[in-house]
Scaffold this active site. Structure first.
Site, PDB file in Angstrom:
ATOM      1  N   LYS A   1       0.385   5.594   7.967  1.00 54.01           N
ATOM      2  CA  LYS A   1       1.499   6.040   6.842  1.00 54.01           C
ATOM      3  C   LYS A   1       0.550   6.188   5.307  1.00 54.01           C
ATOM      4  CE  LYS A   1       2.395   1.873   4.761  1.00 54.01           C
ATOM      5  NZ  LYS A   1       1.410   1.196   3.743  1.00 54.01           N
TER       6      LYS A   1
ATOM      7  N   LYS B   1      -6.878   1.557  -1.768  1.00 56.98           N
ATOM      8  CA  LYS B   1      -6.684   1.672  -0.911  1.00 56.98           C
ATOM      9  C   LYS B   1      -7.040   2.653  -0.092  1.00 56.98           C
ATOM     10  CE  LYS B   1      -4.616  -0.971   2.438  1.00 56.98           C
ATOM     11  NZ  LYS B   1      -5.427  -2.287   2.920  1.00 56.98           N
TER      12      LYS B   1
ATOM     13  N   SER C   1       0.773  -1.340  -0.055  1.00 53.22           N
ATOM     14  CA  SER C   1      -0.048  -0.197  -0.291  1.00 53.22           C
ATOM     15  C   SER C   1       0.977   0.895   0.223  1.00 53.22           C
ATOM     16  CB  SER C   1      -0.875   0.596   1.083  1.00 53.22           C
ATOM     17  OG  SER C   1      -1.619  -1.321   1.849  1.00 53.22           O
TER      18      SER C   1
HETATM   19  P1  NAD Z   1       5.852  -5.897   7.155  1.00 50.57           P
HETATM   20  O1  NAD Z   1       7.207  -4.864   7.803  1.00 50.57           O
HETATM   21  O2  NAD Z   1       5.689  -7.175   8.722  1.00 50.57           O
HETATM   22  O3  NAD Z   1       6.612  -6.349   6.495  1.00 50.57           O
HETATM   23  C1  NAD Z   1       7.365  -6.071   5.113  1.00 50.57           C
HETATM   24  C2  NAD Z   1       8.865  -6.552   4.508  1.00 50.57           C
HETATM   25  O4  NAD Z   1       9.566  -5.827   3.990  1.00 50.57           O
HETATM   26  C3  NAD Z   1       9.681  -7.369   5.841  1.00 50.57           C
HETATM   27  O5  NAD Z   1       9.894  -8.060   5.722  1.00 50.57           O
HETATM   28  C4  NAD Z   1      11.261  -6.363   5.363  1.00 50.57           C
HETATM   29  O6  NAD Z   1      12.100  -7.179   6.443  1.00 50.57           O
HETATM   30  C5  NAD Z   1      10.845  -6.322   4.608  1.00 50.57           C
HETATM   31  N1  NAD Z   1      11.998  -5.212   2.949  1.00 50.57           N
HETATM   32  C6  NAD Z   1      11.872  -4.043   3.816  1.00 50.57           C
HETATM   33  N2  NAD Z   1      12.439  -3.341   2.799  1.00 50.57           N
HETATM   34  C7  NAD Z   1      13.255  -3.999   1.961  1.00 50.57           C
HETATM   35  C8  NAD Z   1      13.576  -4.388   1.130  1.00 50.57           C
HETATM   36  N3  NAD Z   1      14.383  -3.226   1.005  1.00 50.57           N
HETATM   37  N4  NAD Z   1      14.184  -5.458   0.861  1.00 50.57           N
HETATM   38  C9  NAD Z   1      14.216  -6.583   0.610  1.00 50.57           C
HETATM   39  N5  NAD Z   1      12.856  -6.549   1.540  1.00 50.57           N
HETATM   40  C10 NAD Z   1      12.453  -5.626   2.401  1.00 50.57           C
HETATM   41  O7  NAD Z   1       4.684  -5.302   6.677  1.00 50.57           O
HETATM   42  P2  NAD Z   1       3.453  -5.957   6.780  1.00 50.57           P
HETATM   43  O8  NAD Z   1       2.203  -5.381   7.407  1.00 50.57           O
HETATM   44  O9  NAD Z   1       3.636  -7.271   5.259  1.00 50.57           O
HETATM   45  O10 NAD Z   1       3.010  -5.295   5.163  1.00 50.57           O
HETATM   46  C11 NAD Z   1       3.063  -4.617   3.862  1.00 50.57           C
HETATM   47  C12 NAD Z   1       2.771  -3.572   3.166  1.00 50.57           C
HETATM   48  O11 NAD Z   1       0.739  -4.162   3.077  1.00 50.57           O
HETATM   49  C13 NAD Z   1       1.488  -2.808   3.500  1.00 50.57           C
HETATM   50  O12 NAD Z   1       2.307  -1.800   2.604  1.00 50.57           O
HETATM   51  C14 NAD Z   1       0.544  -2.562   4.267  1.00 50.57           C
HETATM   52  O13 NAD Z   1       0.610  -0.838   4.770  1.00 50.57           O
HETATM   53  C15 NAD Z   1       0.129  -3.179   3.353  1.00 50.57           C
HETATM   54  N6  NAD Z   1      -1.003  -3.764   4.457  1.00 50.57           N
HETATM   55  C16 NAD Z   1      -0.681  -4.961   5.731  1.00 50.57           C
HETATM   56  C17 NAD Z   1      -1.928  -4.973   5.476  1.00 50.57           C
HETATM   57  C18 NAD Z   1      -1.838  -6.354   7.377  1.00 50.57           C
HETATM   58  O14 NAD Z   1      -2.963  -6.271   7.833  1.00 50.57           O
HETATM   59  N7  NAD Z   1      -0.807  -5.833   7.686  1.00 50.57           N
HETATM   60  C19 NAD Z   1      -2.991  -5.782   5.750  1.00 50.57           C
HETATM   61  C20 NAD Z   1      -3.327  -5.164   4.827  1.00 50.57           C
HETATM   62  C21 NAD Z   1      -2.564  -4.038   3.768  1.00 50.57           C
END
Ligand code: NAD
Length: 295
Positions: free
Chosen positions: A239, A171, A96
């Site tokens: 964010k 979104k 997102s």
């Molecule tokens: P998270 O922080 O758990 O996962 C993000 C991952 O990206 C981590 O494993 C991190 O190590 C990796 N990462 C960061 N920088 C990196 C890089 N430079 N190279 C490689 N890997 C890298 O976050 P999440 O909860 O999985 O959310 C991910 C996205 O999905 C976000 O944009 C969030 O807003 C969206 N989202 C989350 C949810 C939820 O309920 N958690 C629901 C819908 C949408």
């Protein structure tokens, strides 16, 4: 079957990647968190050495990262997806992020014949695990048609909304509705408890009526247990609301309620709760009213 690259194995990316493995796709994964990579390798994925390496070996590259700067770095930065991608590679960013960033990244990729969709999701970790996310997509129709079946291994719906960026506009609308729902639930339930009622009974009495919602059903049981483990972290919702305000101000729309809920979330962040679930927003109201909404 096409080989799929998957970058970003966090709360959401990990179960989404596992669902692609279950569907039989050869998968190459990368994350800066080595533990997450190893977990996927144990499930049958191959480990990529970098985002570039993943792109070199994949026909389709999916990214699931925190926000616009991370997606820009992973896709366009040094050792990134753009360096490894071939003309014809499809990049699907499911994070997102700001719709403006999606458009900028897609424009850069187009210079080397790489096409991109923005395809953020809603539903949180439980629906990521079940493969029942709601997926909102922006980009060219013909590219969407090519990857729709892949998306439907991670979600129960995948709707093409419009051009690149439209997925993230959708979104942002979704995140405004969720944030305001959580705030409304919090305000109402703190009142109900302080006025002497049992929160479980109030919840059961109203959930089938007009005030019922997916948010109420998902968050109230957790609130009543005092369980604010993420889930969706408050810092990620901050964010999203910042991206919503930024986009709204760019196109000329005031967001009076969203900005108030953003400030409530900022207060919780200052209070050390940035990494808690967004359902933990109720703690702001609990503190104001000196009452807890628990079973
Ligand atoms: P998270 O922080 O758990 O996962 C993000 C991952 O990206 C981590 O494993 C991190 O190590 C990796 N990462 C960061 N920088 C990196 C890089 N430079 N190279 C490689 N890997 C890298 O976050 P999440 O909860 O999985 O959310 C991910 C996205 O999905 C976000 O944009 C969030 O807003 C969206 N989202 C989350 C949810 C939820 O309920 N958690 C629901 C819908 C949408």
């Amino acid at each position: 079957m096409q080989t799929i690259g998957f970058i970003g194995l966090g709360i959401m990316g990990k179960p989404m990647a596992k669902n692609l493995l279950k569907a039989g796709y050869p998968l190459i994964v990368y994350d800066i968190n080595q533990e997450a990579v190893e977990e996927l390798v144990d499930c049958g994925a191959m480990a990529g050495r970098s985002s570039k390496d993943v792109a070199t070996k994949s026909e389709i590259v999916i990214t699931m990262l925190p926000n616009s700067p991370e997606v820009k770095e992973v896709v366009l930065g040094a050792n990134g997806v753009a360096e490894g991608a071939q003309p014809g590679t499809i990049v699907i960013d499911m994070s997102s992020i700001s719709p403006i960033a999606s458009q900028e990244i897609a424009k850069e990729l187009a210079k080397q014949g790489v096409v991109m969709l923005d395809a953020p999701v809603s539903g949180g970790e439980p629906k990521a695990i079940d493969g029942t996310l709601a997926i909102m997509v922006g980009g060219p129709q013909d590219v969407f048609a090519k990857v729709r079946d892949i998306l439907l291994h991670m979600g129960s719906s995948a709707i093409l909304v419009g051009e690149i960026g439209s997925g993230n506009v959708t979104k942002l609308a979704n995140q405004i509705i969720v944030a305001l729902n959580i705030a409304a639930m919090s305000e109402a339930m703190v009142l109900a408890v302080k006025a002497g009622t049992d929160p479980e009974k109030v919840f059961q009495a109203i959930r089938g009526g007009l005030a019922g919602s997916t948010v109420l059903d998902a968050k109230m049981p957790l609130v009543m247990e005092g369980n604010f483990e993420p889930g969706f972290r408050i810092e990620l919702h901050i964010k999203d609301l910042l991206n919503a305000l930024d986009t709204a101000h760019t196109v000329g729309v005031p967001l009076p309620l969203s900005s108030q809920v953003l400030e409530i979330m900022q207060a919780l962040k200052v209070d050390g709760k940035a990494k808690e679930d967004h359902g933990g927003l109720i703690q702001f109201y609990e503190k104001l009213a000196n009452v807890e909404v628990r079973k």
